[in-house]
Design a protein around this motif. Structure first.
Motif, PDB file in Angstrom:
ATOM      1  N   UNK A  47     -42.690 -54.648-133.960  1.00 48.35           N
ATOM      2  CA  UNK A  47     -41.847 -54.705-135.153  1.00 48.35           C
ATOM      3  C   UNK A  47     -40.565 -54.882-134.546  1.00 48.35           C
ATOM      4  N   UNK A  48     -39.756 -55.924-135.275  1.00 48.62           N
ATOM      5  CA  UNK A  48     -38.543 -56.185-134.583  1.00 48.62           C
ATOM      6  C   UNK A  48     -37.449 -55.515-135.464  1.00 48.62           C
ATOM      7  N   UNK A  56     -26.741 -52.557-129.677  1.00 46.74           N
ATOM      8  CA  UNK A  56     -26.681 -52.399-128.176  1.00 46.74           C
ATOM      9  C   UNK A  56     -26.144 -53.842-127.433  1.00 46.74           C
ATOM     10  N   UNK A  57     -26.005 -54.981-128.537  1.00 49.42           N
ATOM     11  CA  UNK A  57     -25.369 -56.062-127.926  1.00 49.42           C
ATOM     12  C   UNK A  57     -26.175 -57.012-127.171  1.00 49.42           C
ATOM     13  N   UNK A  58     -27.479 -56.968-127.596  1.00 50.68           N
ATOM     14  CA  UNK A  58     -28.480 -57.934-127.200  1.00 50.68           C
ATOM     15  C   UNK A  58     -28.991 -58.882-128.311  1.00 50.68           C
ATOM     16  N   UNK A  59     -29.856 -59.737-127.985  1.00 50.06           N
ATOM     17  CA  UNK A  59     -30.512 -60.728-128.860  1.00 50.06           C
ATOM     18  C   UNK A  59     -31.291 -60.001-129.760  1.00 50.06           C
ATOM     19  N   UNK A  60     -32.487 -59.581-129.209  1.00 49.35           N
ATOM     20  CA  UNK A  60     -33.378 -59.171-130.027  1.00 49.35           C
ATOM     21  C   UNK A  60     -34.242 -57.881-129.712  1.00 49.35           C
ATOM     22  N   UNK A  61     -34.691 -56.846-130.301  1.00 52.30           N
ATOM     23  CA  UNK A  61     -35.367 -55.828-130.000  1.00 52.30           C
ATOM     24  C   UNK A  61     -36.981 -55.632-130.841  1.00 52.30           C
ATOM     25  N   UNK A  62     -37.586 -55.410-130.098  1.00 48.42           N
ATOM     26  CA  UNK A  62     -39.068 -55.296-130.607  1.00 48.42           C
ATOM     27  C   UNK A  62     -39.544 -53.743-130.137  1.00 48.42           C
ATOM     28  N   UNK A 203     -50.443 -54.741-123.425  1.00 42.55           N
ATOM     29  CA  UNK A 203     -49.594 -55.908-122.898  1.00 42.55           C
ATOM     30  C   UNK A 203     -49.906 -57.318-123.274  1.00 42.55           C
ATOM     31  N   UNK A 204     -51.160 -57.540-123.308  1.00 43.48           N
ATOM     32  CA  UNK A 204     -51.715 -58.821-123.526  1.00 43.48           C
ATOM     33  C   UNK A 204     -51.319 -59.040-124.950  1.00 43.48           C
ATOM     34  N   UNK A 205     -51.392 -58.107-125.866  1.00 46.94           N
ATOM     35  CA  UNK A 205     -51.044 -58.364-127.328  1.00 46.94           C
ATOM     36  C   UNK A 205     -49.539 -58.571-127.422  1.00 46.94           C
ATOM     37  N   UNK A 206     -48.696 -57.854-126.894  1.00 44.47           N
ATOM     38  CA  UNK A 206     -47.459 -58.165-126.773  1.00 44.47           C
ATOM     39  C   UNK A 206     -47.060 -59.482-126.613  1.00 44.47           C
ATOM     40  N   UNK A 207     -47.553 -60.133-125.679  1.00 47.47           N
ATOM     41  CA  UNK A 207     -47.231 -61.554-125.348  1.00 47.47           C
ATOM     42  C   UNK A 207     -47.582 -62.403-126.623  1.00 47.47           C
ATOM     43  N   UNK A 211     -45.178 -64.460-128.645  1.00 48.98           N
ATOM     44  CA  UNK A 211     -45.090 -65.996-129.147  1.00 48.98           C
ATOM     45  C   UNK A 211     -45.109 -66.293-130.710  1.00 48.98           C
ATOM     46  N   UNK A 212     -45.922 -65.259-131.566  1.00 50.84           N
ATOM     47  CA  UNK A 212     -45.788 -65.694-132.758  1.00 50.84           C
ATOM     48  C   UNK A 212     -44.398 -65.468-133.714  1.00 50.84           C
ATOM     49  N   UNK A 213     -43.567 -64.631-132.981  1.00 52.37           N
ATOM     50  CA  UNK A 213     -42.191 -64.224-133.365  1.00 52.37           C
ATOM     51  C   UNK A 213     -41.387 -65.231-132.787  1.00 52.37           C
ATOM     52  N   UNK A 214     -41.748 -66.250-132.153  1.00 53.81           N
ATOM     53  CA  UNK A 214     -40.812 -67.237-131.533  1.00 53.81           C
ATOM     54  C   UNK A 214     -40.239 -66.848-130.091  1.00 53.81           C
ATOM     55  N   UNK A 215     -40.938 -66.034-129.389  1.00 51.77           N
ATOM     56  CA  UNK A 215     -40.582 -65.732-127.885  1.00 51.77           C
ATOM     57  C   UNK A 215     -41.565 -66.153-127.083  1.00 51.77           C
ATOM     58  N   UNK A 216     -42.042 -67.382-126.909  1.00 49.78           N
ATOM     59  CA  UNK A 216     -43.138 -67.758-125.972  1.00 49.78           C
ATOM     60  C   UNK A 216     -42.995 -67.421-124.448  1.00 49.78           C
TER      61      UNK A 216
END
Length: 379
Positions: A47-48, A56-62, A203-207, A211-216
């Motif tokens: 979940x994003x 926190x001043x960063x790009x994206x948090x999941x 961990x494999x699921x997170x990858x 990727x599906x969320x645009x973070x390949x």
């Protein structure tokens, strides 16, 4: 979001330069296939949460939400199911006589602060085996009852987690008993290694989900709660076995009352610590796993310890954002906040390689249902 109730402080912290260059062998690929074939298996959500990134001043948090993994409110079923599968396969291969002989039910013995023991008990029940679970002092009675509801024999130990482990190891010397413990020591490493392999599915699921969320290219930072360090070992194995590409920074998070990994990293040697009371019951471990230690020593970028108040605030904030998380799972957010705010935050951001476009993954290892009766005020 909850209001801050205390001034910024410097958290207990240790950083190791060069960890992102360390490499190790990957987990077996067939583990994820095994889990995919289990009844009730589904992908847990990633979940994003943009408001946390803004804070926190960063790009994206999941947040990887492990509040419902194979019907249990924590990720532990991944390790328990794979390890028990390997244990029973090994016993069947060694069984004397024709097919079907020498394969009577065994008793799967373990010690637990709650989630691992329930996962072992659930796996035993599903496979027609027995379970005997040792529970240390301080585990909530409803968590003990949940283990017993899986038809496990439960022995409550008037002592800390390490004493429960010792008692379980003694009980597992009985005929037709086998220890399924998620911490290792000299002479007991194979089963804990299988448990660690089981966690690789997460961990494999997170990858795939990133990727599906645009973070390949994967995350810039992964925050992982740590008890004895088995999940952290799996995370290090996953991200440090990649041959090329951008390496993720890895941050371990522990309670200040049980920061055995942090102290070991600081001293450069495996050491234990006396534990105290904490709402992060599943992280209340005084000695890191000997199997995990070399991976944590060489592959973690940093370690931080957090207070009960920080974890309780994270539980409430995640709940407000629609993520069910217990104090152990929410420790990942508490650790991220401790690292990125307060005195010395700029140096800690630099150590983790974080900037305004960085992507962070928090591993929320349990849902709120895994900690019945936990008070959110840290008492």
């Amino acid at each position: 979001m909850s209001d801050k109730t205390s001034p910024p402080r410097t958290p207990p912290w240790h950083a190791r330069p060069g960890a992102r260059a360390w490499r190790c062998a990957p987990a077996p690929a067939q583990v994820r296939e095994f889990h995919a074939a289990l009844p009730g298996h589904t992908l847990t959500p990633l979940t994003e949460l943009p408001s946390l990134a803004d804070e926190l001043g960063i790009g994206r948090v999941f947040v990887k939400d492990e509040s419902d993994r194979l019907g249990l409110p924590a990720f532990k079923a991944l390790g328990a199911s794979w390890a028990v599968h390997r244990v029973l396969a090994a016993r069947a291969a060694d069984a004397p006589g024709p097919q079907g002989q020498g394969r009577d039910p065994v008793t799967l013995v373990t010690a637990t602060d709650g989630n691992h023991g329930r996962a072992v008990a659930r796996t035993a029940r599903r496979l027609g085996q027995r379970a005997h679970v040792f529970v240390p002092q301080g585990v909530h009675p409803q968590a003990v009852a949940a283990i017993a509801a899986e038809r496990a024999r439960v022995t409550e130990v008037p002592g800390p987690y390490d004493e429960a482990v010792r008692r379980a190891a003694e009980a597992a010397t009985a005929p037709d008993a086998v220890l399924v413990q998620d911490t290792a020591w000299r002479g007991y490493e194979q089963v804990p290694a299988w448990i660690v392999e089981g966690y690789s599915t997460l961990c494999a699921e997170v990858d795939d989900q990133l990727a599906a969320a645009g973070v390949p290219d994967g995350p810039g930072l992964v925050c992982v709660p740590v008890g004895v360090g088995s999940l952290a070992q799996a995370v290090v194995t996953h991200y440090r076995s990649r041959p090329s590409g951008r390496a993720a920074a890895l941050l371990s998070v522990e309670p200040e009352t049980a920061a055995c990994v942090l102290l070991s990293l600081t001293r450069g040697a495996l050491v234990g610590v006396p534990t105290g009371d904490t709402i992060m019951a599943g992280l209340n471990c005084g000695t890191p796993s000997s199997l995990a230690w070399p991976y944590l020593r060489d592959g973690l970028d940093a370690a931080v310890a957090v207070t009960d108040a920080g974890s309780a605030r994270a539980v409430a904030d995640l709940a407000a954002l629609g993520v069910s998380s217990g104090p152990c799972g929410a420790a990942a957010l508490a650790g991220l906040r401790a690292a990125l705010t307060g005195a010395g935050a700029a140096q800690r951001r630099t150590a983790l390689g974080l900037g305004p476009a960085s992507v962070v993954v928090l591993l929320s290892t349990e849902g709120a249902a895994a900690n019945p009766g936990t008070a959110l005020n840290g008492s």
